[in-house]
Write a protein that holds these residues in place. Structure first.
Motif, PDB file in Angstrom:
ATOM      1  N   ARG A 207       0.918  -1.436  -0.036  1.00 20.67           N
ATOM      2  CA  ARG A 207      -0.119   0.074  -0.104  1.00 20.67           C
ATOM      3  C   ARG A 207       1.030   1.149  -0.120  1.00 20.67           C
ATOM      4  O   ARG A 207       2.174   1.201  -0.046  1.00 20.67           O
ATOM      5  N   GLU A 208       0.183   2.414   0.052  1.00 22.16           N
ATOM      6  CA  GLU A 208       0.986   3.562   0.134  1.00 22.16           C
ATOM      7  C   GLU A 208       1.386   4.148   1.311  1.00 22.16           C
ATOM      8  O   GLU A 208       0.654   5.077   2.004  1.00 22.16           O
ATOM      9  N   ASP A 209       2.125   3.180   2.342  1.00 17.81           N
ATOM     10  CA  ASP A 209       2.336   3.580   3.552  1.00 17.81           C
ATOM     11  C   ASP A 209       3.782   3.398   3.857  1.00 17.81           C
ATOM     12  O   ASP A 209       4.467   2.528   3.079  1.00 17.81           O
ATOM     13  N   LEU A 210       4.295   3.692   5.177  1.00 10.63           N
ATOM     14  CA  LEU A 210       5.639   3.562   5.697  1.00 10.63           C
ATOM     15  C   LEU A 210       5.991   1.890   5.586  1.00 10.63           C
ATOM     16  O   LEU A 210       7.142   1.685   5.255  1.00 10.63           O
ATOM     17  N   LEU A 211       5.200   0.964   6.168  1.00  6.86           N
ATOM     18  CA  LEU A 211       5.367  -0.121   6.301  1.00  6.86           C
ATOM     19  C   LEU A 211       5.860  -0.897   5.129  1.00  6.86           C
ATOM     20  O   LEU A 211       6.769  -1.573   4.911  1.00  6.86           O
ATOM     21  N   THR A 212       5.199  -0.545   4.078  1.00  4.53           N
ATOM     22  CA  THR A 212       5.380  -0.963   2.566  1.00  4.53           C
ATOM     23  C   THR A 212       6.491  -0.361   2.194  1.00  4.53           C
ATOM     24  O   THR A 212       7.361  -1.219   1.564  1.00  4.53           O
ATOM     25  N   LYS A 213       6.920   0.792   2.399  1.00  2.00           N
ATOM     26  CA  LYS A 213       8.420   1.290   1.967  1.00  2.00           C
ATOM     27  C   LYS A 213       9.427   0.517   2.674  1.00  2.00           C
ATOM     28  O   LYS A 213      10.421   0.158   2.088  1.00  2.00           O
ATOM     29  N   LEU A 214       9.172   0.116   4.003  1.00  2.00           N
ATOM     30  CA  LEU A 214      10.396  -0.564   4.763  1.00  2.00           C
ATOM     31  C   LEU A 214      10.335  -1.982   4.119  1.00  2.00           C
ATOM     32  O   LEU A 214      11.584  -2.391   4.070  1.00  2.00           O
TER      33      LEU A 214
END
Ligand code: HEM
Length: 401
Positions: A207-214
């Motif tokens: 998704r578009e969120d920080l967990l996904t980015k990490l």
């Protein structure tokens, strides 16, 4: 002059809140087997030299006192040294660019207004329950991409963690210490398993969120491990809210105790950022950071051996009379305020711009909506029980004239 500590009974051990400063800026505690650093210059030295003052303090904690300590260290930025620290910090700095933070302002304002709508028309509110806890926790949960509606769960786990964050001896472990360590482990496990489930989900459903980015991020061509992602998210979740909750409560308390400054800032909101900085110095939320010496070193005239544990009391350093003129006076107009409430050097708080923005936005709206806001003399505030923190747990405020 009566200090806030005397008026409200903040922790006995936090002597700096009673305008006392030790003759010795660096002290050894033989009972606990560790060193305490109170002076500003000395604290600055420890924070500025990660080669000598390492953040990897867990290696000094005896195995039997923390059997699974390593499991929670991987990915914990706060306990990493260069070069690993730099890699993870660079990666995460992309998620906290000044633009990402500035863009959050309308959301922070909308949330503050929504939370305050719930108390509008009533005579009083409890600041922590109604605003200072939910606001930062919703903001950080939304950034990470975990349901903000689970916040009562985190609060239960984190409150239990804070209850047990006393200073413990490195030399001996009492039954009480063992029980506290067990409870800490249980609560960290709760947080880590909760976050792990969300991280697993984000691997399957980005998704578009920080967990996904990490989960997707690569450092030198390598992805972060599950432990690294989860522990890092845990640090953000914890550091992202308890401290800002304290900042909001403490600033209201400082203003309430200083009517002239309160009036000035109500009339001229451009004074709010400096008021927040002075509140951070005067009642520093995070009183302490820890370091481990890698070699023998001279600090404040004391020879500290290699492999010593140091407690660097930034809250005491922020009241050092050698650095701050009249440190016991709450003065938002002070010309020089090099406080260490957000740390210094390579570990300087990554969330400082977010905390400052949340503080400014929420306090501005609070002062706009409740011009008669003041503490309730019949319901004195209570403070977080940990001696390592300074922050209100409960702060009842009267809203009407
Ligand atoms: C680091 C205080 C808000 C995330 C630190 C450090 C301090 C601190 C003293 C340095 C620790 C050290 O040197 O060992 C505060 C205070 C806050 C606040 C007083 C609010 C008033 C936040 C927020 C976030 C955050 C809102 C996240 C959104 C972090 C992280 C680090 C850190 C990840 C580790 C940085 C590193 O090791 O490179 N904070 N913090 N903090 N803070 Fe904050």
């Amino acid at each position: 002059m009566t200090t806030i500590a005397e008026t409200w009974g903040v922790h006995e051990s936090q002597f700096w809140l009673r305008d006392e400063f030790p003759a010795d800026p660096v002290r050894f505690d033989p009972e606990a087997g560790m060193w305490h650093v109170y002076g500003h210059a000395e604290a600055l030295k420890t924070l500025s030299d990660p080669k000598v003052f390492s953040s990897d303090t867990t290696r000094l904690i005896p195995e039997e006192m923390a059997p699974d300590k390593d499991q929670f260290v991987e990915g914990n930025l706060l306990q990493m040294d260069p070069p690993d620290h730099k890699k993870l910090r660079t990666l995460v700095s992309h998620a906290f660019t000044p633009k990402v933070v500035a863009d959050l302002e309308p959301r922070i304002a909308a949330l503050t207004n929504e939370l305050l709508d719930a108390v509008d028309g009533t005579d009083s509110m409890e600041l922590v329950t109604h605003l200072a806890y939910p606001l930062p926790v919703i903001v950080i949960a939304e950034l990470l991409g975990i349901p903000a509606s689970d916040r009562d769960l985190f609060k239960e786990w984190v409150d239990k963690l804070l209850r047990n964050s006393q200073q413990r001896s490195l030399l001996k472990q009492t039954e009480e210490d063992k029980k506290a360590a067990e409870e800490t482990r249980e609560q960290v496990n709760n947080l880590v398993s909760y976050l792990s489930e969300h991280v697993d989900d984000r691997r399957r459903n980005p998704r578009e969120d920080l967990l996904t980015k990490l989960v997707q991020a690569e450092v030198d061509g390598e992805k972060l491990t599950q432990n690294e992602v989860v522990n890092f998210a845990n640090v953000l979740l914890l550091a992202g809210h308890i401290t800002t909750t304290m900042l909001l409560g403490n600033t209201v308390l400082c203003l309430d105790s200083h009517p002239d400054e309160y009036r000035r800032v109500r009339e001229d909101r451009s004074l709010l950022p400096a008021t927040i900085e002075e509140s951070l110095r005067f009642l520093s939320p995070f009183a302490l950071v820890a370091r481990a010496t890698t070699t023998e070193v001279d600090l404040g005239g004391r020879a500290i051996p290699a492999d010593s544990m140091l407690f660097v009391w930034v809250a005491a350093a922020n009241r050092d009379p050698r650095t701050f003129t009249d440190p016991g006076i709450f003065d938002p107009a002070r010309a020089h305020n090099p406080h260490l409430a957000f740390g210094r050097g390579i570990h300087f708080c990554i969330g400082a711009p977010l905390a400052r923005l949340e503080g400014k936005t929420a306090l501005n709206i609070l002062l706009d909506r409740f011009p008669d806001l003041r503490t309730d003399p019949a319901a004195p505030p209570s403070f977080i029980p940990s001696p390592n923190m300074t922050g209100v747990n409960e702060l009842r405020l009267l809203l009407k004239p």
